[in-house]
Design a protein around this motif. Structure first.
Motif, PDB file in Angstrom:
ATOM      1  N   TYR A 116       0.820  -1.218   0.000  1.00 14.59           N
ATOM      2  CA  TYR A 116       0.000   0.000   0.000  1.00 14.59           C
ATOM      3  C   TYR A 116       0.849   1.260   0.000  1.00 14.59           C
ATOM      4  N   TYR A 119       2.229   1.968  -3.440  1.00 14.28           N
ATOM      5  CA  TYR A 119       1.139   2.491  -4.282  1.00 14.28           C
ATOM      6  C   TYR A 119       0.849   3.947  -3.945  1.00 14.28           C
ATOM      7  N   THR A 133       2.254  -1.384  -9.991  1.00 12.45           N
ATOM      8  CA  THR A 133       3.514  -1.072  -9.317  1.00 12.45           C
ATOM      9  C   THR A 133       4.211  -2.368  -8.937  1.00 12.45           C
ATOM     10  N   THR A 144       1.011  -4.106  -7.011  1.00 11.92           N
ATOM     11  CA  THR A 144      -0.345  -3.570  -6.854  1.00 11.92           C
ATOM     12  C   THR A 144      -0.894  -3.203  -8.225  1.00 11.92           C
ATOM     13  N   PHE A 146      -3.669  -0.350  -9.675  1.00 11.04           N
ATOM     14  CA  PHE A 146      -4.576   0.758  -9.340  1.00 11.04           C
ATOM     15  C   PHE A 146      -5.240   1.273 -10.602  1.00 11.04           C
ATOM     16  N   LEU A 151      -6.620   1.918  -5.286  1.00 11.86           N
ATOM     17  CA  LEU A 151      -5.986   0.602  -5.181  1.00 11.86           C
ATOM     18  C   LEU A 151      -7.039  -0.482  -5.402  1.00 11.86           C
ATOM     19  N   TYR A 154      -3.708  -6.129  -4.717  1.00  9.08           N
ATOM     20  CA  TYR A 154      -2.316  -6.147  -4.266  1.00  9.08           C
ATOM     21  C   TYR A 154      -1.915  -7.584  -3.988  1.00  9.08           C
TER      22      TYR A 154
END
Length: 504
Positions: A116, A119, A133, A144, A146, A151, A154
């Protein structure tokens, strides 16, 4: 000091202390970056306990960081740990030892938190609204997805560059058969995630492995701009670079420009992960984000939501204005003159400038000749260098160069001098447009030469001898008239119309 903050990132391969200072614009800027290659992953035994030697390495490194943080008298120090400490069976004991021995409260990030924060840093410092990412650490790899800056998915894989090396490679570099075995493993792991297949969107790389790959690519290409953040590579670039790295001996790899010596044996496993991800996602490009987990932790503490792309760029331009003490009252006056002139020339069909180009011109107006802050006589040169080589969140390298060419405009000769190393980046038509925008900006600034905001209105009419600019002023504007007469020649040549000025 109340304006300085620190974060300690305890990774599986490296431990790092970064100190930030809050600048004039209120943003946190990196001022110190201290790295230690601890390789804590190598100290996890078969029972997943961090050994006594590993604990010693952890504490001695943190103690050295404590001396630095004490010296700087930081307002706050955050201490976070990732995969190796998270996976250690004695992690609670390690937290207690760290607290007692160093005074740092070590926070162990969950798999979700680690993904997280990466991101969060990406969506707050890049222009992408959709992307994947990837952060390859020593002991884990976080991915992740998005969309619309939210988001969506993940995943944290329990392998990283260091653990792949330990698992598959017996010597410094993998043999052909070891490479094939590693490739099959990485591919099988990525196949577990249906949401990454055939996305055809950008991949944004975070962390040391991505940074080293980009540095090698820049060195090989003799890349003419400074800065790593938002550097872009094509899927073909990654394949070519991978083949080149595979062809090198370990000794050659250690000497490779752009690659940290301590990452030489980890570079190939990391690049194989990047290559497989690009392949399975059919990525449009691979882009580096210099901002990652550490910045994400601060974004959360400042309660930063996922910022809209437009706001990122606006904030970056505002930051430049504050850093270089730009007179915003003057900027607003000049921008008003510029937009009025643009509307008039569009109305007469002399120009055809769309909304996107208007925004770019407004942006350039905010930073036009900001190099005056350093030296008024050579403001054009300083402006070009600063804008072309300074990281600007929200602007890709090509867009950053475009801004630099427009905002530094002085004359045709100087413009060509700046643009010459980048002729392959733009078409002749594009370069002519940048010259036009720069000339319009320079002319607009001449109409507020004394910074008294004397120009009230502008109208343009077609006359038999060319274009007549009717410029209404609140009071006598001799200085503005003199400067405008001098600067109009650049504009005349580019719009192919004689310009006559009438000050009222």
């Amino acid at each position: 000091m109340k304006d300085k903050y620190g974060i300690i990132d305890i990774g599986s391969n490296t431990m790092r202390l970064v100190i930030y200072k809050r600048d004039k614009s209120g943003r946190l800027k990196e001022m110190e970056n201290v790295k230690s290659v601890a390789r804590l992953r190598n100290y996890l035994n078969h029972d997943e306990y961090l050994t006594e030697n590993g604990v010693h390495k952890l504490i001695t490194t943190l103690s050295s960081f404590r001396a630095i943080t004490d010296f700087h008298q930081l307002a706050e120090v955050k201490c976070v740990a990732t995969a190796t400490i998270r996976q250690a069976a004695n992690r609670e004991e390690l937290q207690e030892i760290v607290q007692n021995e160093t005074g740092f409260s070590m926070r162990i990030l969950s798999e979700y938190e680690e993904a997280y924060y990466g991101y969060l840093a990406v969506v707050n410092t890049t222009p992408f609204t959709e992307g994947i990412t990837i952060d390859i650490g020593g002991g884990s790899t976080e991915i992740t997805y998005f969309k619309d800056k939210e988001l969506m998915e993940y995943h944290s894989f329990p392998f990283g560059a260091l653990s792949l090396k330990k698992l598959f490679v017996k010597s410094e570099l993998p043999t052909q058969s070891e490479q094939e075995e590693m490739k099959r493993f990485i591919e099988s792991q990525f196949q577990l995630l249906p949401w990454i297949r055939n996305n055809r969107i950008p991949i944004i790389g975070i962390g040391g492995s991505a940074r080293n790959m980009v540095q090698i690519d820049q060195a090989m290409k003799n890349y003419p701009l400074a800065g790593l953040h938002l550097y872009e590579m094509s899927p073909e670039d990654i394949q070519v670079l991978g083949l080149y790295v595979k062809s090198l001996s370990f000794d050659q790899l250690q000497k490779l420009e752009g690659l940290s010596k301590d990452r030489a044996e980890l570079m190939l496993p990391a690049m194989m992960v990047f290559d497989e991800l690009v392949s399975i996602t059919k990525a449009t490009s691979f882009v580096l984000s210099r901002k990652g987990l550490r910045e994400g932790v601060f974004f959360e503490s400042m309660k930063n939501p996922a910022t809209k792309a437009a706001n990122i760029l606006t904030d970056s331009i505002d930051e430049l204005a504050k850093d270089f003490e730009i007179n915003m009252e003057n900027v607003n006056q000049v921008t008003g003159i510029l937009m009025c002139m643009l509307d008039e020339l569009n109305r007469l069909k002399v120009l055809s400038v769309n909304e996107h180009e208007r925004k770019e011109l407004k942006r350039a107006a905010n930073v036009f000749h900001l190099g005056e802050y350093i030296d008024a006589e050579s403001s054009s040169q300083h402006t070009f260098y600063l804008l072309a080589n300074r990281t600007i969140d929200g602007l890709m390298h090509k867009e950053r160069l475009k801004l630099a060419l427009i905002a530094s405009f002085k004359n045709k000769t100087v413009f060509k001098q700046y643009a010459n190393p980048f002729r392959k980046w733009f078409t002749e038509e594009e370069l002519r447009a940048f010259r036009l925008y720069g000339a319009m900006l320079k002319f607009s600034y001449s109409l507020n030469a004394t910074k008294r905001n004397v120009v009230e209105k502008m109208e343009v009419t077609r006359e038999s001898k060319g274009l007549l600019f009717h410029i209404k002023t609140r009071q006598p504007a001799d200085a503005e008239e003199y400067q405008a007469e001098r600067q109009k020649k650049h504009l005349e040549k580019l719009i192919n119309h004689p310009i006559h000025l009438r000050f009222i």
